[in-house]
Design an enzyme around this catalytic site. Structure first.
Site, short mmCIF file in Angstrom:
data_model
loop_
_atom_site.label_atom_id
_atom_site.label_comp_id
_atom_site.label_asym_id
_atom_site.label_seq_id
_atom_site.Cartn_x
_atom_site.Cartn_y
_atom_site.Cartn_z
N ASP A 125 72.02 -33.51 95.76
CA ASP A 125 72.68 -34.25 96.83
C ASP A 125 71.74 -35.24 97.49
OD1 ASP A 125 75.32 -34.13 97.54
OD2 ASP A 125 75.18 -32.15 98.45
N LYS A 137 75.89 -33.68 113.83
CA LYS A 137 75.80 -34.01 112.41
C LYS A 137 76.85 -35.03 111.97
CE LYS A 137 76.18 -32.28 107.71
NZ LYS A 137 76.36 -31.15 106.79
N ASP A 153 77.55 -39.57 96.10
CA ASP A 153 76.09 -39.48 96.19
C ASP A 153 75.58 -38.12 95.72
OD1 ASP A 153 77.16 -38.08 98.35
OD2 ASP A 153 75.36 -38.36 99.56
#
Length: 959
Positions: A662, A731, A877
């Protein structure tokens, strides 16, 4: 003859072949194959040479050469041979132009890749014969348009009630078929009457394209798929119109003889992929090999059709008419489930209105009698369009914006909304060689073969059929839905609280039904292909982000879906493969985010007992795997580790398991690299550091520092928030600020997180979220000094462009042209003069630009992994490969990130936009402002190439 009259140019400047030329080439209408006056194989008469000569002279005087007829026109059936025959009537020695020499992409990022030093294209574990059989299976599925498969839902005991309900449904469907067919034929007869014009008259040609039975099948399929909650009128109309269009395209491909040519080429194409064949000393990419085979095939139809896309308005109009027929024709006796009622026929479907915000939306709902009948019948099959299923053979390679993916099903290279065709026009105007990298990357992703992890699938299905488990993301059945409240009297007399409770109950039931059906579709498709090898053809959105074409079941799905997918190709683990499986497992748990890779590996070795217990006794043991972030993928990984560690030689163990890598908040990675921002690069693991950095924790810490200072100054809300600021709170906002989230959107995100904290006083929600979003933005600005400068430059540039009435366009470093599809017009049309939506154009440009860079990096990585012989797929990604090749993939990933950001990306963007928007004379006032803005490219720091190359944690940090 009319099919030949329509030979058209695929080049905007070459005129379509006019009727005078077509007449010269046409058949003598009175001539038969036995005519003695005809000398050519088609039995055409010897027509005068004069008109042919005249047209060839006209072509020449207009600046065209006769060769361009064969180079730039599209042909169907034997039209190419017919044109050649006609030309040779007047020029007997005329020879077809040779195929054009293959063009090589000149991108500086891919010079090495397109050099002919590539390893042989990876072979599949299939013989040529097996791959040809796979192709036939796929073709049969697509020719049928739909496929019916068994549902995984546990078959309930076949009660007398279920038997009766199925019999009733069978009888009703037979009656509905006849009623819809009759209504359709009556409608067409009415439209065909002369001087009988109505709002539907223009639909008559579109209702004659397919056999009547096919329209009826389409309408019945939509009826059978309708949920008890109903569906938006517009969605159903679009679906009906699109299904007709899709079947029409297949019919065109069959009539033009395109399928026969595809079959012939594919038969030889599998030589590139099959384990028992070689394609010669030269190494080819799939696109290159397909183009070579097509050129060698010579005559026959072109492999992409003349443009025949239908406007969205037409699809909607056709769908609305079909929906109207369906609503009027399909009826059910009112007393079918209760004989005490009157036997009056009532509509199965009815039209209602719902309100979403201030919008009134029409919906089509099934009558409760029909929904109850379907529920009692408990049918065990599901029907899907063939395009919704994984492919049973390797996809056709993308060779142009018009050709690739499925055998017959129409697929767009670039997904776009409704009638916004600007993307397609941009792709058609782009030199094809510039699209080669994108096409080759999509082919690389689509050629990855998959299979099902059967043990994990079986466990998931068992829980799915045992009332589900919301904690494990297995939706429960509707039998577990909350029971609606009951009260005496009519609904209008109920209290507001009781009405609200009923509303929430219905909402929860609808959500549960939607989630349950989504899971049912995914698991049923997975179960259908459990013993097969299959493929996911890919296409992309307007930013270049790639997606599998089958919508329900693919590797972009949730934890459940990813857990049941394995690479069909197996590779030995090698010396470090088992370690990578263990590190991957710890990444899936969400634990040890701040620890080094070695520390994660050590932790995995410490808990091997739990790992092995999870693998051996997933539902009866200690169930360690259930308490992880991604439980199903964790369980699948536990099972793989158990099998590998127990094998005689773990390094030789053949693993099919995908290991993921990741990105570390990759949007900020791109911004940090664009700005050569060293401090920001450290925060997102772009440069070497002793421990992996967690940008979310860093921002939370920065916000906490701001809060402490404010609390000391007596700021009340800062004092209220003491001890409540965490990584979890900030986050989502940190992750999305790089993709253009506004302060308003960020405040809502933080408010949602604060609501989850039990001890947080709710009366401070608004004030606290408003305070925190401000501090998060300040923290990011301080940590990523260059990021906000670049964002501001991109936003202001887009604003000035949109205010001038132009849409924002750019070209990615790989050569993909991009245009933002945001327009003011609420009714989209083919009008190329649509006015851009200034707000959307400016707000979306920074995130879309970063997405396009992210996609470019992924494609570069995919292509260079292919060059090294790696299996590679991506979920944006998140990159997947075998455990054996993780280190190689990580190295390629770093190298390509460095190569990408060694380009003058912002400078190139500035120069492109100056040329695009500011090169006309005379220079307008707005152009002067834009020139000044675009020329003021944000200043950047020094190059960080060396640090990026040596970053061990780059792209390894779990989110």
């Amino acid at each position: 003859m009319s099919r030949f009259w329509g030979v058209q140019s695929s080049h905007s400047t070459l005129p379509a072949i006019p009727s005078c030329w077509a007449v010269c080439l046409g058949l003598c209408s009175s001539c038969s194959s036995s005519c003695t006056t005809c000398s050519d194989p088609w039995g055409r008469s010897n027509l005068s040479r004069v008109p042919l000569l005249r047209y060839l002279q006209q072509l020449n005087s207009d600046g065209f050469h006769v060769d361009e007829l064969f180079q730039k026109c599209l042909f169907e059936k034997d039209e190419k041979e017919m044109v050649l025959w006609a030309i040779r009537t007047v020029q007997p020695n005329y020879q077809l132009p040779p195929p054009p020499s293959p063009q090589i992409c000149k991108s500086s990022l891919l010079q090495d890749f397109y050099a002919r030093t590539m390893v042989p294209y990876p072979k599949l574990d299939f013989s040529m014969k097996e791959l040809q059989e796979c192709f036939q299976q796929q073709l049969e599925m697509e020719l049928k348009n739909t496929i019916t498969i068994e549902s995984v839902e546990a078959a309930k005991p076949l009660t007398p009630q279920a038997v009766k309900a199925r019999e009733l449904l069978g009888t009703l469907r037979s009656q509905w078929h006849d009623a819809i067919l009759q209504a359709l034929q009556n409608s067409k007869r009415s439209m065909a009457k002369p001087r009988r014009l109505s709002k539907h008259s223009m639909l008559y040609p579109y209702l004659c394209l397919l056999p009547d039975e096919e329209y009826v099948d389409i309408m019945l399929q939509v009826l059978n798929d309708l949920s008890p909650q109903g569906e938006s009128l517009a969605v159903l109309a679009r679906e009906l119109g699109s299904k007709v269009y899709d079947r029409y395209i297949i019919q065109r491909k069959l009539r033009s003889c395109q399928l026969e040519k595809v079959q012939e080429v594919y038969k030889n194409y599998v030589q590139l992929l099959a384990k028992d064949s070689q394609v010669g000393p030269e190494q080819y990419l799939p696109r290159e090999y397909w183009e070579k085979l097509v050129a060698e095939a010579g005559f026959g139809p072109s492999l992409h059709l003349k443009n025949c896309s239908w406007p969205c308005a037409l699809l909607m109009h056709l769908g609305m008419h079909m929906l109207e027929l369906l609503v009027k024709a399909v009826k059910v006796p009112r007393n079918i489930l209760n004989r005490r009622l009157q036997s009056k026929p009532i509509p199965v479907l009815y039209h209602v209105y719902s309100f979403y915000s201030s919008w009134q939306v029409g919906r089509i709902k099934p009558h409760p009698i029909f929904s109850r009948l379907v529920s009692e019948a408990a049918e065990t099959t599901l029907t899907f369009n063939s395009s919704a299923m994984p492919m049973l053979c390797p996809p056709l390679p993308w060779t142009s914006p018009h050709f690739g993916a499925f055998v017959l099903n129409d697929t767009k290279l670039m997904r776009f909304m409704d009638d916004i065709i600007h993307h397609q026009l941009l792709l058609e105007q782009c030199p094809l060689v510039n699209l080669h990298p994108v096409l080759d990357a999509l082919n690389q992703l689509g050629n990855c073969a998959w299979k099902i992890n059967q043990p994990v699938l079986d466990i998931i299905i068992s829980i799915f059929n045992d009332k589900g488990d919301e904690k494990l993301d297995i939706p429960p059945p509707l039998s577990e839905a909350p029971k609606p409240p009951t009260a005496p009297g009519h609904f209008s007399t109920w209290s507001e609280s009781l009405k609200h409770e009923l509303f929430l109950c219905k909402k929860k039931t609808a959500e549960m039904h939607s989630l349950r059906m989504d899971a049912l579709y995914k698991l049923s498709i997975a179960n259908y292909v459990r013993d097969k090898v299959f493929w996911f053809p890919h296409n992309m959105d307007f930013r270049g982000r790639t997606y599998p074409c089958p919508p329900y079941f693919n590797h972009l799905g949730n934890d459940v879906t990813r857990a049941i997918l394995l690479f069909a190709e197996g590779r030995p683990l090698g010396p470090r493969g088992l370690d990578w499986l263990k590190i991957h497992l710890i990444n899936l748990t969400g634990l040890k985010k701040k620890n080094t890779l070695q520390e994660r590996l050590d932790y995995a070795n410490e808990i091997m007992e739990d790992i092995l217990d999870s693998a051996d006794n997933p539902l009866t043991g200690r169930k360690w795997w259930m308490n992880t972030d991604e439980p199903w993928q964790a369980l699948a990984c536990c099972m793989e580790i158990a099998k590998a560690s127990r094998s005689p030689d773990p390094a030789a163990y053949i693993s099919h398991f995908p290991v993921h890598q990741d990105g570390s908040c990759n949007g900020l990675q791109h911004y940090a690299a664009l700005g050569r921002d060293l401090s920001g690069a450290v925060s997102v693991n772009l440069v070497p550091c002793g421990l992996p950095q967690d940008v979310y924790s860093a921002v939370a810490q920065q916000v906490e520092e701001f809060r402490k200072k404010d609390a000391e100054r007596g700021v009340k809300i800062a004092q209220v928030l003491q001890g409540l600021i965490s990584r979890k709170v900030v986050k989502q906002t940190v992750m999305t600020v790089v993709y253009g989230v506004t302060r308003y959107g960020g405040r809502l995100q933080i408010e949602k997180r604060l609501k989850e904290i039990d001890e947080f006083p709710e009366e401070y929600l608004w004030e606290a979220s408003h305070y925190l979003v401000k501090q998060v933005f300040n923290g990011i600005k301080e940590m990523f000094s260059a990021t906000r400068d670049i964002q501001s430059w991109l936003t202001e540039s887009a604003k000035l462009i949109a205010q001038s009435g132009r849409t924002v366009e750019w070209v990615t470093p790989l050569g993909l042209p991009i245009i933002q599809p945001y327009y003011r017009s609420s009714v989209k049309s083919y009008n190329s003069n649509q006015k851009p939506d200034t707000v959307k154009q400016k707000n979306a440009f920074p995130p879309n630009f970063i997405h396009s860079l992210d996609s470019t990096h992924m494609m570069l990585t995919a292509l260079h992994c292919l060059r090294k012989g790696l299996t590679f797929v991506s979920v944006h990604d998140c990159y997947w490969t075998h455990a054996l090749t993780v280190d190689v993939m990580n190295q390629i990933c770093r190298q390509q990130f460095v190569a990408l950001h060694s380009e003058k990306i912002l400078q190139d963007l500035s120069e492109f936009m100056l040329e695009k928007y500011c090169s006309t004379e005379p220079i307008a006032r707005w152009q002067k402002r834009l020139m000044e803005q675009l020329s003021n490219v944000p200043k950047t720091g020094r190059s960080m190439g060396q640090e990026l190359q040596s970053s061990g944690m780059f792209w390894r940090q779990g989110e």
